[in-house]
Design a protein around this motif. Structure first.
Motif, short mmCIF file in Angstrom:
data_model
loop_
_atom_site.label_atom_id
_atom_site.label_comp_id
_atom_site.label_asym_id
_atom_site.label_seq_id
_atom_site.Cartn_x
_atom_site.Cartn_y
_atom_site.Cartn_z
N LYS A 174 -44.71 71.10 -60.83
CA LYS A 174 -45.66 70.96 -59.73
C LYS A 174 -46.21 69.53 -59.65
CE LYS A 174 -49.70 72.76 -62.27
NZ LYS A 174 -50.78 73.79 -62.25
N ARG A 175 -46.79 69.24 -58.50
CA ARG A 175 -47.35 67.91 -58.26
C ARG A 175 -48.80 68.05 -57.83
NH1 ARG A 175 -47.36 66.98 -52.66
NH2 ARG A 175 -47.25 64.70 -52.75
N ILE A 176 -49.62 67.16 -58.33
CA ILE A 176 -51.03 67.12 -57.95
C ILE A 176 -51.30 65.74 -57.37
CG2 ILE A 176 -53.41 67.22 -58.76
CD1 ILE A 176 -52.47 69.10 -60.97
N VAL A 177 -51.76 65.69 -56.14
CA VAL A 177 -52.06 64.42 -55.50
C VAL A 177 -53.43 63.93 -55.96
CG1 VAL A 177 -52.36 63.22 -53.30
CG2 VAL A 177 -50.64 65.03 -53.51
N LEU A 178 -53.48 62.70 -56.44
CA LEU A 178 -54.72 62.12 -56.96
C LEU A 178 -55.49 61.40 -55.85
CD1 LEU A 178 -53.14 60.70 -60.24
CD2 LEU A 178 -54.22 62.93 -59.90
N ASP A 179 -56.69 60.94 -56.18
CA ASP A 179 -57.56 60.28 -55.20
C ASP A 179 -56.88 59.09 -54.55
OD1 ASP A 179 -59.67 62.00 -55.51
OD2 ASP A 179 -60.72 60.75 -56.98
N LYS A 180 -57.13 58.94 -53.25
CA LYS A 180 -56.72 57.74 -52.53
C LYS A 180 -57.80 56.66 -52.72
CE LYS A 180 -53.17 59.16 -49.67
NZ LYS A 180 -51.95 58.42 -49.29
N VAL A 181 -57.48 55.44 -52.28
CA VAL A 181 -58.44 54.34 -52.35
C VAL A 181 -59.45 54.52 -51.21
CG1 VAL A 181 -58.77 51.85 -52.36
CG2 VAL A 181 -56.68 52.84 -53.33
N ALA A 182 -60.66 54.91 -51.55
CA ALA A 182 -61.66 55.25 -50.54
C ALA A 182 -62.08 54.05 -49.70
CB ALA A 182 -62.89 55.87 -51.21
N SER A 183 -61.98 52.86 -50.25
CA SER A 183 -62.43 51.66 -49.54
C SER A 183 -61.44 51.18 -48.49
CB SER A 183 -62.69 50.52 -50.53
OG SER A 183 -61.50 50.20 -51.25
N LYS A 184 -60.24 51.74 -48.48
CA LYS A 184 -59.22 51.34 -47.52
C LYS A 184 -59.37 52.12 -46.22
CE LYS A 184 -56.90 48.33 -50.00
NZ LYS A 184 -56.80 46.90 -49.61
N PRO A 185 -59.03 51.49 -45.07
CA PRO A 185 -59.14 52.19 -43.79
C PRO A 185 -58.12 53.32 -43.69
CG PRO A 185 -58.08 50.05 -43.49
CD PRO A 185 -58.58 50.09 -44.91
N PHE A 186 -58.36 54.24 -42.77
CA PHE A 186 -57.54 55.44 -42.64
C PHE A 186 -56.08 55.10 -42.36
CE2 PHE A 186 -58.54 54.51 -38.27
CZ PHE A 186 -57.41 54.89 -37.56
N PHE A 187 -55.85 54.04 -41.54
CA PHE A 187 -54.47 53.72 -41.18
C PHE A 187 -53.70 53.14 -42.37
CE2 PHE A 187 -57.30 50.33 -39.63
CZ PHE A 187 -56.82 49.22 -40.31
N TYR A 188 -54.41 52.50 -43.31
CA TYR A 188 -53.76 52.00 -44.53
C TYR A 188 -53.31 53.18 -45.38
CZ TYR A 188 -53.23 49.66 -49.08
OH TYR A 188 -52.75 49.21 -50.29
N ASN A 189 -54.23 54.11 -45.62
CA ASN A 189 -53.91 55.27 -46.45
C ASN A 189 -52.88 56.18 -45.81
OD1 ASN A 189 -55.46 54.76 -48.75
ND2 ASN A 189 -57.31 55.59 -47.83
N ALA A 190 -52.78 56.13 -44.46
CA ALA A 190 -51.79 56.97 -43.78
C ALA A 190 -50.37 56.55 -44.13
CB ALA A 190 -51.99 56.89 -42.27
N PHE A 191 -50.18 55.27 -44.46
CA PHE A 191 -48.84 54.77 -44.79
C PHE A 191 -48.65 54.58 -46.30
CE2 PHE A 191 -49.27 53.51 -40.36
CZ PHE A 191 -48.02 53.84 -39.85
N TYR A 192 -49.72 54.62 -47.06
CA TYR A 192 -49.67 54.34 -48.49
C TYR A 192 -49.11 55.55 -49.24
CZ TYR A 192 -51.41 52.23 -52.87
OH TYR A 192 -51.53 51.66 -54.12
N LEU A 193 -48.47 55.28 -50.35
CA LEU A 193 -47.93 56.37 -51.16
C LEU A 193 -49.04 57.20 -51.78
CD1 LEU A 193 -46.72 55.13 -54.66
CD2 LEU A 193 -48.12 53.71 -53.16
N ASP A 194 -48.73 58.47 -52.04
CA ASP A 194 -49.63 59.31 -52.83
C ASP A 194 -49.46 58.96 -54.30
OD1 ASP A 194 -50.57 60.80 -50.63
OD2 ASP A 194 -48.89 62.19 -50.78
N ARG A 195 -50.57 58.87 -54.99
CA ARG A 195 -50.51 58.76 -56.45
C ARG A 195 -50.50 60.18 -57.00
NH1 ARG A 195 -48.90 53.61 -57.87
NH2 ARG A 195 -49.93 52.13 -56.47
#
Length: 338
Positions: A174-195
């Motif tokens: 199984k995979r568990i998606v970890l926290d995204k970088v909260a300080s980044k804008p939504f459009f950055y996180n939309a393209f960024y990989l999941d940790r």
């Protein structure tokens, strides 16, 4: 004159509206997923004749393979398929003689434009005679516009993730998606990989073993700290019941460096239920650094284990892979305490 200005403004408004519409359409198209989410945490079988024997000692390798891009990882450069073919051959030639029982990978592509749409998990599993792999997808985007310039360097279609190859049956993955970088804008996180934390349960004879394969945040220390604290809590769900191996790219080095002033890996080094396979007193030694692979200076790649039921008998850095990735792998040999 007023009519002329009104016409110009109207025309400009239409052009601006069309541009905004085009950007919105591109955003939703490019950031969309193109791979079945049902396969995000898949166990894959390969038609190879992998053999296991009754053994007391096992070999484990963890490797951020950098999608076989060598030292060009994340750089805005033109790459030829020959680079990836040569690096794949180098990795196979280096790892095959080691006859590992388990190999965990980070940054491994399963069908990305940037690596010429080769399923690197499948290629390595078959070449190294592994009959099973647990996969955890962490980057599935229709079009990634990075590196930003020139446009010809864009990654484009991305399907990438983490994987655990095993000679023994993987009974759960199984995979568990970890926290995204909260300080980044939504459009950055939309393209960024999941940790992602990938948790693979493996059956060895009558014993279940847990391998936790991670690739933590590289660029934002507060987020990496949150992710590491979560991993520490996650461990508590397993360490009392199973032998556990926690490994991967933690993007944190000991001792601190200017680019990494807060070594978040310290959280795990101070966790009493696990122990570093590479002795903590040796972590400052540049001879066991894993990054960058041509002139290693820092250590981002670790293996932790539960000392109450696992004994590490050997460890080393596998520099035979040369510069197939910007990281070097870590090899650990271990046995179970009866």
């Amino acid at each position: 004159m007023k009519n002329f200005l009104a016409t110009i403004l109207k025309f400009g408004g239409i052009i601006l509206g069309l541009l905004i519409f085009a950007v919105v359409v591109f955003y939703f198209w490019a950031s969309s997923n193109a791979y079945s989410r049902e396969k995000y945490a898949e166990i894959v079988d390969y038609p190879v004749s992998a053999t296991t024997t009754n053994q007391n000692e096992f070999t484990l390798i963890t490797y951020n393979i950098g999608y076989l891009s060598g030292l060009t990882n994340n750089k805005a450069v033109s790459r030829e398929k020959k680079l990836f073919d040569n690096n794949l051959k180098t990795v196979i030639d280096a790892l095959k003689p080691l006859n590992a029982d388990f190999i965990s990978f980070q940054e491994i592509d399963l069908g990305s434009k940037r690596s010429f749409k080769v399923n690197q998990v499948s290629e390595l599993a078959k070449a190294l005679s592994f009959n099973q792999a647990g996969i955890a997808i962490n980057w599935d985007k229709t079009y990634v516009p990075f590196p930003y310039f020139p446009f010809s360097a864009h990654f484009g279609r991305i399907l990438s993730g983490q994987a655990v190859l095993s000679r023994y049956p993987i009974t759960n993955n199984k995979r568990i998606v970890l926290d995204k970088v909260a300080s980044k804008p939504f459009f950055y996180n939309a393209f960024y990989l999941d940790r992602v934390a990938q948790i693979s349960e493996i059956k060895i004879d009558n014993r279940s073993v847990i391998i936790i394969n991670v690739h933590l945040e590289a660029f934002d220390s507060p987020t990496r700290k949150k992710q590491t604290e979560y991993i520490q809590k996650l461990l508590s769900e397993y360490v009392d019941k199973y032998p556990v191996l926690l490994l991967g790219d933690f993007n944190s080095t000991v001792p601190p460096i200017p680019e990494n002033p807060q070594p978040t890996v310290d959280i795990l080094l101070k966790t009493t239920s696990i122990k570093s396979a590479l002795p903590p007193e040796a972590l400052n030694n540049p001879q066991i650094a894993t990054f960058p692979s041509d002139k290693p200076k820092v250590k981002f790649d670790y293996v932790f284990y539960t000392p109450k039921n696992i004994e590490v008998t050997e460890w080393r850095i596998v520099d035979e892979v040369k510069q197939a990735s910007d990281h070097l792998p870590v090899l650990v040999k271990f046995r179970f305490k009866d």
